[in-house]
Design a protein around this motif. Sequence first.
Motif, mmCIF file in Angstrom:
data_model
loop_
_atom_site.group_PDB
_atom_site.id
_atom_site.type_symbol
_atom_site.label_atom_id
_atom_site.label_comp_id
_atom_site.label_asym_id
_atom_site.label_seq_id
_atom_site.Cartn_x
_atom_site.Cartn_y
_atom_site.Cartn_z
ATOM 1 N N UNK A 74 -77.632 1.950 0.158
ATOM 2 C CA UNK A 74 -76.733 1.212 -0.739
ATOM 3 C C UNK A 74 -77.416 0.913 -2.073
ATOM 4 N N UNK A 75 -78.635 0.413 -1.997
ATOM 5 C CA UNK A 75 -79.359 0.045 -3.213
ATOM 6 C C UNK A 75 -79.630 1.260 -4.083
ATOM 7 N N UNK A 76 -79.965 2.394 -3.466
ATOM 8 C CA UNK A 76 -80.237 3.612 -4.239
ATOM 9 C C UNK A 76 -79.017 4.047 -5.021
ATOM 10 N N UNK A 77 -77.843 3.916 -4.442
ATOM 11 C CA UNK A 77 -76.605 4.289 -5.139
ATOM 12 C C UNK A 77 -76.395 3.382 -6.350
ATOM 13 N N UNK A 78 -76.551 2.079 -6.161
ATOM 14 C CA UNK A 78 -76.378 1.146 -7.278
ATOM 15 C C UNK A 78 -77.384 1.413 -8.381
ATOM 16 N N UNK A 79 -78.629 1.668 -8.006
ATOM 17 C CA UNK A 79 -79.670 1.961 -8.995
ATOM 18 C C UNK A 79 -79.322 3.217 -9.782
ATOM 19 N N UNK A 80 -78.913 4.281 -9.079
ATOM 20 C CA UNK A 80 -78.613 5.533 -9.772
ATOM 21 C C UNK A 80 -77.470 5.378 -10.755
ATOM 22 N N UNK A 81 -76.442 4.642 -10.399
ATOM 23 C CA UNK A 81 -75.308 4.491 -11.307
ATOM 24 C C UNK A 81 -75.709 3.725 -12.562
ATOM 25 N N UNK A 82 -76.577 2.730 -12.421
ATOM 26 C CA UNK A 82 -77.048 2.011 -13.602
ATOM 27 C C UNK A 82 -77.963 2.890 -14.444
ATOM 28 N N UNK A 83 -78.811 3.691 -13.805
ATOM 29 C CA UNK A 83 -79.668 4.610 -14.567
ATOM 30 C C UNK A 83 -78.840 5.597 -15.386
ATOM 31 N N UNK A 84 -77.689 6.027 -14.871
ATOM 32 C CA UNK A 84 -76.809 6.914 -15.629
ATOM 33 C C UNK A 84 -76.459 6.294 -16.971
ATOM 34 N N UNK A 160 -75.226 6.263 6.519
ATOM 35 C CA UNK A 160 -76.134 5.120 6.603
ATOM 36 C C UNK A 160 -75.680 3.878 5.831
ATOM 37 N N UNK A 161 -74.686 3.976 4.985
ATOM 38 C CA UNK A 161 -74.329 2.849 4.123
ATOM 39 C C UNK A 161 -73.882 1.632 4.906
ATOM 40 N N UNK A 162 -74.153 0.473 4.349
ATOM 41 C CA UNK A 162 -73.808 -0.787 4.986
ATOM 42 C C UNK A 162 -72.729 -1.524 4.208
ATOM 43 N N UNK A 163 -72.853 -1.596 2.897
ATOM 44 C CA UNK A 163 -71.814 -2.168 2.053
ATOM 45 C C UNK A 163 -70.781 -1.100 1.732
ATOM 46 N N UNK A 164 -69.586 -1.538 1.338
ATOM 47 C CA UNK A 164 -68.530 -0.605 0.956
ATOM 48 C C UNK A 164 -68.965 0.197 -0.268
ATOM 49 N N UNK A 165 -68.610 1.477 -0.288
ATOM 50 C CA UNK A 165 -68.948 2.387 -1.386
ATOM 51 C C UNK A 165 -68.597 1.787 -2.734
ATOM 52 N N UNK A 166 -67.380 1.236 -2.877
ATOM 53 C CA UNK A 166 -66.926 0.774 -4.195
ATOM 54 C C UNK A 166 -67.731 -0.414 -4.708
ATOM 55 N N UNK A 167 -68.278 -1.220 -3.790
ATOM 56 C CA UNK A 167 -69.073 -2.360 -4.234
ATOM 57 C C UNK A 167 -70.325 -1.926 -5.000
ATOM 58 N N UNK A 168 -70.851 -0.758 -4.673
ATOM 59 C CA UNK A 168 -72.134 -0.326 -5.210
ATOM 60 C C UNK A 168 -72.036 0.127 -6.657
#
Length: 596
Positions: A74-84, A160-168
């Motif tokens: 989950x955290x990796x997805x959020x990090x990548x979107x901000x890096x974009x 493996x995700x724990x939080x909902x996709x859209x939250x990230x």
Amino acid sequence: MSPVKVNVALSGLLLVPLYSFGFSYETPSVTPEVGSGYEEKPGWSAASFAVAAANPLATDAGYQVLANGGNAVDAAIAVQMVLTLVEPQSSGIGGGAFLMHYDGSDVQAYDGRETAPAAVTGELFMQDGEPLPFMDAVASGLSVGVPGTVRMLEQAHKEHGQLAWEELFVPAITLAEEGFAVSQRLHTSLTSDEALKNDPLAGQFYYNADGEPLAVGDTLKNPALAEILRRIASQGSAALYEGEIAEDLVNRVQSHDVRPGSMTLEDIQGYQSVERDPLCTPWQQWEVCGFPPPSSGHITVMQILGILDQRPLLEAPLDNGVSSSGWLHQFLEASRLAFADRGRYIADPDFVEAPGGDWTLMLAPDYLASRSELIGDTSMGDSAQPGNPGELNVSWASQPAQPEYGTSHISIIDGDGNAVAMTTSIEQAFGSRILADGGTGLPGGYLLNNELTDFSFVPEVDGEPVANRVEPGKRPRSSMSPTLVFDGETGELVASLGSPGGAAIIHYTARTLVAMRDWGMNAQEALNLPHAITTGGDVYLEEGRFPDATKQALEAYGHTISERELTSGLQAIRRLEDGTLFGGADPRREGVVMGD
């Protein structure tokens, strides 16, 4: 919630709860760090979880996800979107990535590498029988591969995700709408680039009417990216690979005014991420797990380390914080031998068979012992030749040398012991220099990769094919080296690490592993060490970091030495014996580590 354990460049929080998902993202107030040069960093301690990324805003997004019940994926997805958004020169949804994941028992390798369009040929980067000038190929539609990062992250999240996709996506959407302060590093990258302003969308978005780049501290909003991410958040990866966003991507590639590419909607719609078998290699008391081909990273890193382990130390490995000339000589010679093998054998495994049918034969102790015997007291210079780790059905030619650039790295360990090492890229700074707005008509968007220039420009040498030549649907060879380290006896997680830096990723990662295992250094101390690299020719030393005596000693060994800025972007998190974590961020970039 306390996001900072020690002094970092996040100077407190402006609490602005947004959206009504499972957690309220809080917009951090950030003082941008120096983006070039070298700035000492303290290293960061955490009791249970930590995230390391190349920009404080991205690190904070991952931290908030972990602090509110998310896991490492989950955290990796959020990090990548901000890096974009905040580090568009290095990675993003328009590129590709390799993700190593550990769930407490199993290690997995997720391949989100870009693929070549169906219409390409081996002559893609050839003109009148000669390779195109590198930058002419880069800044074009020819260089754009079908992006894979979003689809790969979706695959990992489904498993493996724990939080909902859209939250990230909330942190990146919020920052894109409200704006963020342009950092020194982004400003410096914009200032030094000549091609980006020629793109009609990027020129208007990142530069003013006089062609001057955004200044440090300017607030940059990206409404196009916010809308694109909102659609991906609600519709999944299909929003990027089908419909209006995909059509716009194809149009941007095909309508390049100098060198259009051949990418089609069918190319994009047919993209699939791949789960591959990770390569886990015993290395004395550790087991080092990394990415298999199409990445050359793990094999080449472990060849270097395996060859070094066969060599007696000529002198103490460190002298006043600088690797000794004797150790450096052996490290550089081992690099020459490993890169010779890399240039001959490693490419997309769906197109190229491993020597002897098994990539691990390139890491067999007997083979590495025979390679180590080639190291003498005088450098072999550019004469290093590939070895023979196993029989081949095809005789491959060695790929001629060409540049490699770019990339960003993310390391995460969550409170349940899950870990991610993810290296992500659009290749060169600002990729193909093509900005796509997803058909929104709004300012901004995301940058498209130039990863196809990681293929060999020359398809064959003296009538023999190059393994890493361009072919339809093929994934270009990479140097990305996301790495997870385990205790060889207990199997417990030891560390997550990796770096950007093109081909030099391999040297940066190998040297960091040696520093942590053999020299007793913590994660930050290991990342602080000066760099020395060679891919088979001249040796490049990090400018201003080595004493004259070391340079003279290396020249006496026969190395041709020059100095240059070697801007790695290493991130490393290590689990200590008491179970706590200690993380480091590269002093050459603006990243930080955060955790609790």
